[in-house]
Write an enzyme that holds these catalytic residues in place. Structure first.
Site, PDB file in Angstrom:
ATOM      1  N   ASP A  16       0.861  -1.179   0.000  1.00 54.25           N
ATOM      2  CA  ASP A  16       0.000   0.000   0.000  1.00 54.25           C
ATOM      3  C   ASP A  16       0.899   1.232   0.000  1.00 54.25           C
ATOM      4  OD1 ASP A  16      -1.648   2.154   0.684  1.00 54.25           O
ATOM      5  OD2 ASP A  16      -2.808   1.002   2.143  1.00 54.25           O
ATOM      6  N   GLY A  38      -9.094   5.343  -5.740  1.00 56.08           N
ATOM      7  CA  GLY A  38      -7.806   4.647  -5.872  1.00 56.08           C
ATOM      8  C   GLY A  38      -6.720   5.185  -4.955  1.00 56.08           C
ATOM      9  N   VAL A  39      -5.523   5.328  -5.508  1.00 57.72           N
ATOM     10  CA  VAL A  39      -4.367   5.821  -4.771  1.00 57.72           C
ATOM     11  C   VAL A  39      -4.654   7.224  -4.203  1.00 57.72           C
ATOM     12  CG1 VAL A  39      -2.002   6.673  -5.099  1.00 57.72           C
ATOM     13  CG2 VAL A  39      -2.681   4.491  -6.096  1.00 57.72           C
ATOM     14  N   ASP A  40      -5.245   8.058  -5.025  1.00 54.52           N
ATOM     15  CA  ASP A  40      -5.543   9.442  -4.666  1.00 54.52           C
ATOM     16  C   ASP A  40      -6.423   9.505  -3.415  1.00 54.52           C
ATOM     17  OD1 ASP A  40      -5.559  12.173  -5.006  1.00 54.52           O
ATOM     18  OD2 ASP A  40      -6.871  12.185  -6.769  1.00 54.52           O
ATOM     19  N   THR A 130      -2.892   2.874 -14.344  1.00 57.19           N
ATOM     20  CA  THR A 130      -3.376   1.519 -14.656  1.00 57.19           C
ATOM     21  C   THR A 130      -4.647   1.120 -13.894  1.00 57.19           C
ATOM     22  OG1 THR A 130      -1.944   0.448 -13.018  1.00 57.19           O
ATOM     23  CG2 THR A 130      -1.057   0.720 -15.238  1.00 57.19           C
ATOM     24  N   GLY A 131      -5.222   2.069 -13.141  1.00 58.55           N
ATOM     25  CA  GLY A 131      -6.481   1.796 -12.450  1.00 58.55           C
ATOM     26  C   GLY A 131      -7.620   2.465 -13.200  1.00 58.55           C
TER      27      GLY A 131
HETATM   28  N1  AR6 Z   1      -1.387   1.550  -2.926  1.00 56.31           N
HETATM   29  C1  AR6 Z   1      -0.783   1.184  -4.101  1.00 56.31           C
HETATM   30  N2  AR6 Z   1      -1.452   1.014  -5.248  1.00 56.31           N
HETATM   31  C2  AR6 Z   1      -2.779   1.218  -5.235  1.00 56.31           C
HETATM   32  C3  AR6 Z   1      -3.490   1.610  -4.065  1.00 56.31           C
HETATM   33  C4  AR6 Z   1      -2.731   1.780  -2.873  1.00 56.31           C
HETATM   34  N3  AR6 Z   1      -3.294   2.144  -1.720  1.00 56.31           N
HETATM   35  N4  AR6 Z   1      -4.808   1.745  -4.387  1.00 56.31           N
HETATM   36  C5  AR6 Z   1      -4.934   1.442  -5.694  1.00 56.31           C
HETATM   37  N5  AR6 Z   1      -3.713   1.113  -6.215  1.00 56.31           N
HETATM   38  P1  AR6 Z   1      -5.640   4.549  -9.698  1.00 56.31           P
HETATM   39  P2  AR6 Z   1      -5.010   6.023 -12.174  1.00 56.31           P
HETATM   40  C6  AR6 Z   1      -3.354   0.740  -7.595  1.00 56.31           C
HETATM   41  O1  AR6 Z   1      -7.036   4.345 -10.152  1.00 56.31           O
HETATM   42  O2  AR6 Z   1      -5.312   4.843 -13.008  1.00 56.31           O
HETATM   43  C7  AR6 Z   1      -8.315   8.533  -9.069  1.00 56.31           C
HETATM   44  O3  AR6 Z   1      -9.696   8.624  -8.844  1.00 56.31           O
HETATM   45  C8  AR6 Z   1      -4.460   0.350  -8.516  1.00 56.31           C
HETATM   46  O4  AR6 Z   1      -4.795  -1.011  -8.328  1.00 56.31           O
HETATM   47  O5  AR6 Z   1      -5.418   4.948  -8.287  1.00 56.31           O
HETATM   48  O6  AR6 Z   1      -3.796   6.857 -12.474  1.00 56.31           O
HETATM   49  C9  AR6 Z   1      -7.691   9.878  -9.359  1.00 56.31           C
HETATM   50  O7  AR6 Z   1      -8.328  10.924  -8.670  1.00 56.31           O
HETATM   51  C10 AR6 Z   1      -3.849   0.604  -9.873  1.00 56.31           C
HETATM   52  O8  AR6 Z   1      -3.016  -0.498 -10.245  1.00 56.31           O
HETATM   53  O9  AR6 Z   1      -4.893   5.681 -10.600  1.00 56.31           O
HETATM   54  C11 AR6 Z   1      -7.853  10.009 -10.842  1.00 56.31           C
HETATM   55  O10 AR6 Z   1      -9.118  10.518 -11.186  1.00 56.31           O
HETATM   56  C12 AR6 Z   1      -2.921   1.806  -9.637  1.00 56.31           C
HETATM   57  O11 AR6 Z   1      -2.794   1.892  -8.214  1.00 56.31           O
HETATM   58  C13 AR6 Z   1      -7.729   8.590 -11.341  1.00 56.31           C
HETATM   59  O12 AR6 Z   1      -8.106   7.757 -10.241  1.00 56.31           O
HETATM   60  C14 AR6 Z   1      -3.446   3.113 -10.173  1.00 56.31           C
HETATM   61  O13 AR6 Z   1      -4.846   3.198 -10.019  1.00 56.31           O
HETATM   62  C15 AR6 Z   1      -6.309   8.239 -11.713  1.00 56.31           C
HETATM   63  O14 AR6 Z   1      -6.297   6.946 -12.263  1.00 56.31           O
END
Ligand code: AR6
Length: 181
Positions: A16, A38-40, A130-131
């Site tokens: 995480d 997600g991460v954000d 990638t999310g």
């Molecule tokens: N730690 C590490 N990786 C994570 C975590 C975590 N806690 N949570 C999710 N992931 P994403 P994006 C992975 O969607 O595609 C947001 O709403 C997840 O499984 O977080 O760049 C923002 O506000 C995936 O593999 O980011 C934007 O609107 C990766 O992190 C949008 O999402 C990225 O997934 C950005 O989308």
């Protein structure tokens, strides 16, 4: 796994991003810098309101129209172990012909350049785009690893670049790429 590139260690782990003790962690944000899923979402939840407060100042001053894809800015880490959060915006995948590879590589490079500029020696990245943004992990992993290795080849001063993958599938994809690079 970890691999040495010059004096820098590249580490790949399953975990995480909010729990990392590197000096900086990278947020896969959106242009609004106002949070999301997600991460954000996880970073803003764990780091507390100080992060959003600084994001609002960045929007009012540096980026009134929002942070463009590929760019990076820094805020406090708030209550996180990391003292800084570097916010970047990855490209939204739309088939691969809209500069997605270029913008994704730029996002990694700009985060590293900002970390260096701030004197930070350790940084953790999630798998940007990638999310919610739908970038295929195999393609994104290749660009991420290559962009980081290329940057480290040209710039000294960072001790560890850590990729924090959220599933064992993603970890395998990144490991394969690092092994082949
Ligand atoms: N730690 C590490 N990786 C994570 C975590 C975590 N806690 N949570 C999710 N992931 P994403 P994006 C992975 O969607 O595609 C947001 O709403 C997840 O499984 O977080 O760049 C923002 O506000 C995936 O593999 O980011 C934007 O609107 C990766 O992190 C949008 O999402 C990225 O997934 C950005 O989308």
């Amino acid at each position: 796994m970890d691999v040495k590139i010059g004096t820098t260690k590249i580490t790949l782990i399953l975990g995480d991003i909010t729990e990392q003790e590197t000096e900086a962690i990278v947020n896969a944000a959106n242009s609004s810098l106002m949070g999301g899923g997600g991460v954000d979402g996880a970073i803003h939840r764990s780091g507390g309101h100080e992060i959003l407060k600084e994001c609002k100042v960045i929007r009012q001053t540096l980026y009134p129209a929002g942070l463009p894809a590929g760019k990076a800015v820094a805020t406090t880490g708030g209550k996180l172990k990391a003292k800084k959060v570097i916010h970047t915006v990855g490209p939204i995948w739309s088939g691969g012909n809209n500069r997605e590879p270029e913008l994704l590589a730029e996002a990694y490079r700009n985060c590293l350049a900002l970390a260096l500029k701030m004197g930070l020696k350790t940084i953790s990245f999630p798998s940007i785009s990638t999310g919610a943004y739908g970038y295929p992990t195999e393609k994104a992993g290749r660009i991420a690893i290559r962009a980081v290795i290329e940057f480290l080849g040209k710039n000294a001063g960072i001790e560890e670049v850590r990729f924090v993958l959220h599933s064992s599938h993603d970890l395998l994809v990144y490991e394969k790429e690092l092994t082949e690079s």
